[in-house]
Design a protein around this motif. Sequence first.
Motif, PDB file in Angstrom:
ATOM      1  N   LEU A   1       1.723  -7.555  10.073  1.00  0.00           N
ATOM      2  CA  LEU A   1       0.173  -7.632  10.277  1.00  0.00           C
ATOM      3  C   LEU A   1      -0.494  -7.068  11.501  1.00  0.00           C
ATOM      4  CD1 LEU A   1       0.302 -11.546   9.467  1.00  0.00           C
ATOM      5  CD2 LEU A   1      -0.639  -9.590   7.965  1.00  0.00           C
ATOM      6  N   LEU A   2       0.213  -7.168  12.480  1.00  0.00           N
ATOM      7  CA  LEU A   2      -0.464  -6.266  13.687  1.00  0.00           C
ATOM      8  C   LEU A   2      -0.647  -4.947  13.527  1.00  0.00           C
ATOM      9  CD1 LEU A   2       1.482  -8.310  16.705  1.00  0.00           C
ATOM     10  CD2 LEU A   2      -0.820  -8.687  15.725  1.00  0.00           C
ATOM     11  N   ILE A   3       0.671  -4.424  12.990  1.00  0.00           N
ATOM     12  CA  ILE A   3       0.239  -2.744  12.694  1.00  0.00           C
ATOM     13  C   ILE A   3      -0.750  -2.566  11.733  1.00  0.00           C
ATOM     14  CG2 ILE A   3       1.454  -0.912  11.557  1.00  0.00           C
ATOM     15  CD1 ILE A   3       4.137  -2.165  12.630  1.00  0.00           C
ATOM     16  N   ASP A   4      -1.074  -3.433  10.611  1.00  0.00           N
ATOM     17  CA  ASP A   4      -1.731  -3.193   9.739  1.00  0.00           C
ATOM     18  C   ASP A   4      -3.245  -3.400  10.231  1.00  0.00           C
ATOM     19  OD1 ASP A   4      -2.920  -2.714   6.891  1.00  0.00           O
ATOM     20  OD2 ASP A   4      -3.720  -4.993   7.115  1.00  0.00           O
ATOM     21  N   ARG A   5      -3.511  -4.294  11.115  1.00  0.00           N
ATOM     22  CA  ARG A   5      -4.735  -4.688  12.094  1.00  0.00           C
ATOM     23  C   ARG A   5      -5.012  -3.250  12.913  1.00  0.00           C
ATOM     24  NH1 ARG A   5      -5.302  -5.727  17.504  1.00  0.00           N
ATOM     25  NH2 ARG A   5      -3.248  -5.477  17.356  1.00  0.00           N
ATOM     26  N   GLN A   6      -4.105  -2.681  13.408  1.00  0.00           N
ATOM     27  CA  GLN A   6      -4.165  -1.763  14.326  1.00  0.00           C
ATOM     28  C   GLN A   6      -4.298  -0.291  13.666  1.00  0.00           C
ATOM     29  OE1 GLN A   6      -4.555  -2.165  17.399  1.00  0.00           O
ATOM     30  NE2 GLN A   6      -4.712   0.012  18.310  1.00  0.00           N
TER      31      GLN A   6
ATOM     32  N   GLU B   1       0.855  -1.206  -0.028  1.00  0.00           N
ATOM     33  CA  GLU B   1      -0.102  -0.092  -0.103  1.00  0.00           C
ATOM     34  C   GLU B   1       0.814   1.200   0.109  1.00  0.00           C
ATOM     35  OE1 GLU B   1      -3.718   1.650   2.657  1.00  0.00           O
ATOM     36  OE2 GLU B   1      -3.012  -0.156   2.967  1.00  0.00           O
ATOM     37  N   PRO B   2       1.570   1.661  -1.239  1.00  0.00           N
ATOM     38  CA  PRO B   2       2.334   2.811  -1.239  1.00  0.00           C
ATOM     39  C   PRO B   2       1.945   4.051  -0.714  1.00  0.00           C
ATOM     40  CG  PRO B   2       2.160   1.533  -3.329  1.00  0.00           C
ATOM     41  CD  PRO B   2       1.234   0.978  -2.428  1.00  0.00           C
ATOM     42  N   ASP B   3       0.638   4.174  -0.682  1.00  0.00           N
ATOM     43  CA  ASP B   3       0.103   5.597  -0.564  1.00  0.00           C
ATOM     44  C   ASP B   3      -0.467   5.619   1.013  1.00  0.00           C
ATOM     45  OD1 ASP B   3       0.372   6.812  -2.757  1.00  0.00           O
ATOM     46  OD2 ASP B   3      -1.506   5.892  -3.608  1.00  0.00           O
TER      47      ASP B   3
END
Length: 183
Positions: A146-151, A38-40
């Motif tokens: 994955l944890l950062i993305d979830r948060q 997700e570059p943006d």
Amino acid sequence: MPSRTDRPVFKIGCIANFNDLKDHMTLIKAVELLVKHEPDLSLIVSFVGSGPTLVSCRDYISRHQLNRYFEFVSEMAHESLPSYFNTLNLFVLPSYFEGFGCVYTEAAACGVPFIGCVSQGYSEYIPDDDSDKWLIKPHDYKALALLIDRQIKSPAAQTLKHTYDINILVRYYLSYLAEQLNS
């Protein structure tokens, strides 16, 4: 001042001396993985600290064209930490050799959830049922991503299973010492 939840940029903080044990590279590689997909992504990681691995971390970030996702602060007065923590959405320190780490409880005291590594002192504060939400194995940048993305996508409050209130902890400690003296 905007609250954590209405800020357009998701901000991750990491306060630690730059050395191998603190493993800043795991956080850098997690961010690299996130922005590759997700570059943006509106994300910034704020590193506070100095030390021997700072140059290699900066070099990696530069070589992989990740500069826009990272900022560096060499030092910060301790009395400035509450204001700093209150700018964060998440605190991450993937240290794999940490006795306890006051920065985790400082983040929690400011209402900022934290992510760290399993089997470290602070990991005892994470309820067993929540360990997969807040703890990673050492060097596991994929799990951290994955944890950062979830948060980012679904912010969750963090609950801890022990108090970190110094007044209560000192009382417990003094009581323990009195018991030991009387035995």
